[in-house]
Scaffold this active site. Structure first.
Site, PDB file in Angstrom:
ATOM      1  CD  GLU A 105     107.892 -24.248  14.024  1.00 16.94           C
ATOM      2  OE1 GLU A 105     108.845 -23.622  14.088  1.00 16.94           O
ATOM      3  OE2 GLU A 105     108.288 -25.555  13.289  1.00 16.94           O
ATOM      4  CG  ASP A 131     104.658 -28.654   9.767  1.00 17.51           C
ATOM      5  OD1 ASP A 131     104.711 -27.970  11.049  1.00 17.51           O
ATOM      6  OD2 ASP A 131     105.573 -27.932   9.002  1.00 17.51           O
TER       7      ASP A 131
END
Length: 382
Positions: free
Chosen positions: A132, A68
């Site tokens: 994250e 991400d």
């Protein structure tokens, strides 16, 4: 074999802004399956996660990372489209180039070479999350909890966060300070400014609490760590009138702390200080602490020596063993095994025109290659 640059570009072309996956995890899984990894998708909530393992024996060297990325910001300010992954003058430009799709690709390419050369005498694994950059509740944290319940053994872990500071290889992270956020809400009695005796103004109470907290000197540092610090990040008084004493005032703060402290201890301290300052107040005070992670340190030893030696072999410099910077998913992985962070220079992460030199991505792959080769030479049979 895997081409690290091509794989990085494929990953960047998937606009996986948290919590979207956009197919990025499929690309990682496909690449690892092609190398013979056993891949397991672990979806929690709307977050895609992947745990992949090559081999069944110990030791198990794990690479951890995230697919991400943060939003692009002002897309019009980019010199290239943020998700086109163009290479311009030797620079790969795109969101995630530094943080941290290139590291995933570099470790996959290094793993391919190690497997082909027969160097993996134990196991290699990948722990990849899509959470994250977000609130990190359905990503690595939950994967680590699940692996722990299943008694999955990870011997050591390398997180591919951009750990270098000024030049590639000048720093690796061997620990991080802990982090606690707290929201303090003071509720008083709203009233007319001309009749203060009929009201209870929460603003002075909140300011006194904040000053009381700000005045504390937590410590002078800890071996390998900076001093702990408290920062006030927001103060809100929802009042648009000039002649009204507000009924509520709220503040937020963050403390970054070293191993002298724990998150729970600091949360109790904030609550006690707030209560003491508001003991005679005609209203209420509430404190909502949230611990993002505890401080941790991977002690210097054979593993950190091996990582530093791999950097020296490929980059020609001895890295500083550092605990500076913010938090990362290493704060969760430490519950399973010793962990370090080793990646590119982080200067342009989260910025417009995030970019990584192609030569440094290949250099990072070379570091990972040397690390894997030496790891099984040193730790196999232990």
């Amino acid at each position: 074999m895997i081409d690290a640059i091509n794989l990085t570009r494929e990953l960047i072309r998937r606009p996986s802004v948290t919590p979207a996956d956009a197919g990025a995890m499929d690309i990682v899984e496909q690449a690892l399956k092609g190398l013979g990894f056993s891949c397991r998708r672990m979806k929690f909530g709307e977050i895609e996660n992947l745990y992949a393992r090559y081999g069944t024996e110990s030791p198990n060297l794990c690479f951890a990372g995230h697919t991400d990325v943060v939003p692009v910001g002002d897309a019009g300010a980019w010199t290239q489209e943020p998700f086109d992954a163009e290479v311009v003058d030797g620079m790969l430009i795109g969101r995630g180039a530094v943080d941290m799709k290139s590291a995933i690709a570099a470790f996959a390419a290094a793993s391919a070479k190690a497997i082909a050369a027969g160097q993996v005498t134990g196991s290699l694994s990948f722990l990849i999350t899509g959470d994250e950059e977000g609130i990190a509740t359905h990503g690595t944290k939950m994967v680590v909890e699940a692996l722990g319940i299943e008694d999955e053994v990870i011997t050591h872990c390398v997180v591919g966060e951009p750990s270098s500071s000024e030049v590639f290889g000048d720093m690796i992270k061997v620990g991080r300070r802990g982090s606690i956020n707290a929201e303090i809400t003071v509720k008083g009695v709203q009233g007319h400014v001309a009749y203060p005796h009929r009201a209870a103004n929460p603003v002075p109470v909140l300011l006194r609490i904040l000053l009381r907290l700000q005045d504390r000197v937590f410590d002078q540092g800890y071996p390998e760590f900076q001093p702990s610090n408290l920062e006030i990040t927001r103060i809100d008084v929802p009042n648009t009138a000039t002649n009204v004493i507000p009924g509520t005032a709220t503040a937020r703060l963050n403390i970054r702390f070293n191993p002298h402290h724990t998150g729970a201890e600091l949360g109790r301290w904030i609550e006690a200080e707030a209560a003491a300052e508001a003991s005679d107040f005609q209203g209420s005070v509430t404190v909502e602490p949230q611990i993002s992670g505890e401080a941790f340190l991977t002690e210097p030893g054979p593993f950190t020596d091996l990582v530093a030696a791999a950097v020296y072999d490929a980059a020609g410099r001895t890295p500083e063993l550092s605990t500076t910077g913010g938090t990362s998913d290493a704060r969760f992985i430490r519950a399973l095994c010793p962990v370090v962070e080793l990646g590119l220079v982080g200067r342009t992460m989260h910025q417009v025109d995030e970019r990584a030199p192609v030569a440094e991505i290949l250099q990072l792959q070379a570091v990972y290659e040397r690390l894997i080769e030496r790891y099984f030479q040193v730790f196999s049979g232990e």
